[in-house]
Write an enzyme that holds these catalytic residues in place. Structure first.
Site, PDB file in Angstrom:
ATOM      1  N   SER A 132       6.021  56.660  14.256  1.00  0.00           N
ATOM      2  CA  SER A 132       4.635  56.203  14.364  1.00  0.00           C
ATOM      3  C   SER A 132       4.603  54.957  15.221  1.00  0.00           C
ATOM      4  O   SER A 132       5.601  54.234  15.322  1.00  0.00           O
ATOM      5  CB  SER A 132       4.074  55.877  12.974  1.00  0.00           C
ATOM      6  OG  SER A 132       2.813  55.232  13.076  1.00  0.00           O
ATOM      7  N   TYR A 145       3.908  51.411   4.977  1.00  0.00           N
ATOM      8  CA  TYR A 145       4.055  52.483   5.964  1.00  0.00           C
ATOM      9  C   TYR A 145       4.843  51.991   7.180  1.00  0.00           C
ATOM     10  O   TYR A 145       5.752  52.673   7.665  1.00  0.00           O
ATOM     11  CB  TYR A 145       2.666  52.974   6.389  1.00  0.00           C
ATOM     12  CG  TYR A 145       2.666  54.161   7.310  1.00  0.00           C
ATOM     13  CD1 TYR A 145       3.001  55.434   6.860  1.00  0.00           C
ATOM     14  CD2 TYR A 145       2.291  54.028   8.652  1.00  0.00           C
ATOM     15  CE1 TYR A 145       2.983  56.534   7.707  1.00  0.00           C
ATOM     16  CE2 TYR A 145       2.258  55.121   9.507  1.00  0.00           C
ATOM     17  CZ  TYR A 145       2.604  56.374   9.027  1.00  0.00           C
ATOM     18  OH  TYR A 145       2.582  57.462   9.877  1.00  0.00           O
TER      19      TYR A 145
END
Length: 243
Positions: A132, A145
């Site tokens: 990501s 995250y």
């Protein structure tokens, strides 16, 4: 008249795709099949054509590995797509929530790669994992995250060095915001008084969330013979996030 149709890139290739019950993983699995691959798709969520498996369960994960290798007769491509995300401001982060992000987003893909390594060496195959943009930039309310995806990215780059000596490529794709149910659910964790000036720093130049197909194609490229000399890479697909 000579046909100009492109031959399938993955004819008879053996592929495992995690997180395939919906969103990006579902699209990736479908594209591999369209390109001629034999696919074992898995997800913690039950769905048609998907093998149910909680990848954080050591026994279940190893059972998946053995069953998929028996069904496919080996492995050419491992696509680690499964992931979770839940926004939370610092005061709302729990040990359990942080561990779950790490277990799903980083630990499971690394251990799956370990378990499939010998099969991938035998086929001179490759691994593509979904990291990501959160793996390389700080984002507000997203510490758990960001931490888990950073661990995934550097872990996979380490494996690219180790497995590269044995003929196995290992790469990552780092998407920006994708239009999937996961991002919609994650947004529920944003605080009511969120600082939107900070949030805006990780928005993209091209407005809007990306359709999953835009990102899926990048995974197939890295898994294909066209990327035969690419390993240890992190392909950013984010519509131009200003860093």
């Amino acid at each position: 008249m000579t046909s100009t149709a492109r031959p399938p890139r993955f004819s008879d290739r053996r592929v495992v795709v995690t997180g395939a019950a919906g969103g990006l993983g579902q699209v990736v699995a479908a594209l591999f099949r369209e390109e001629g691959a034999r696919v074992v798709a898995t997800d913690v969520t039950a769905a048609e054509g998907v093998v149910p498996c909680d990848l954080t369960d050591d026994v279940a994960r190893e059972e998946l590995v053995q069953a998929s290798l028996a069904e496919l007769g080996g492995l050419d491509v491992l696509c680690n797509v499964a992931g979770i995300q839940q926004f939370a401001e610092l005061g709302k982060i729990t040990a359990a929530g942080l561990r779950k992000h790490l277990d799903v987003n980083a630990v499971a893909p690394l251990l799956l790669t370990q378990s499939y390594a010998e099969a991938l060496v035998a086929s001179q195959g490759n691994v593509v994992s979904v990291a990501s943009i959160s793996s390389v930039m700080g984002q507000p309310y997203n510490a758990q995250y960001c931490a888990s995806k950073a661990a995934l990215l550097l872990g996979m780059r380490s494996l690219a060095v180790e497995l590269g000596t044995r003929g196995v490529r290992v790469n990552c794709v780092s998407p920006g915001g994708i239009a999937t149910p996961m991002i919609e659910a994650a947004a529920a964790g944003l605080p009511a008084d969120a600082n939107w000036d900070l949030v805006a720093k990780s928005t993209s130049v091209i407005p809007g969330f990306m359709p999953p197909a835009d990102v899926a194609e990048s995974l197939l490229f890295l898994a294909s013979d066209a990327a035969a000399s690419i390993t240890g890479a992190n392909l950013v697909v984010d519509r131009g996030v200003v860093w």
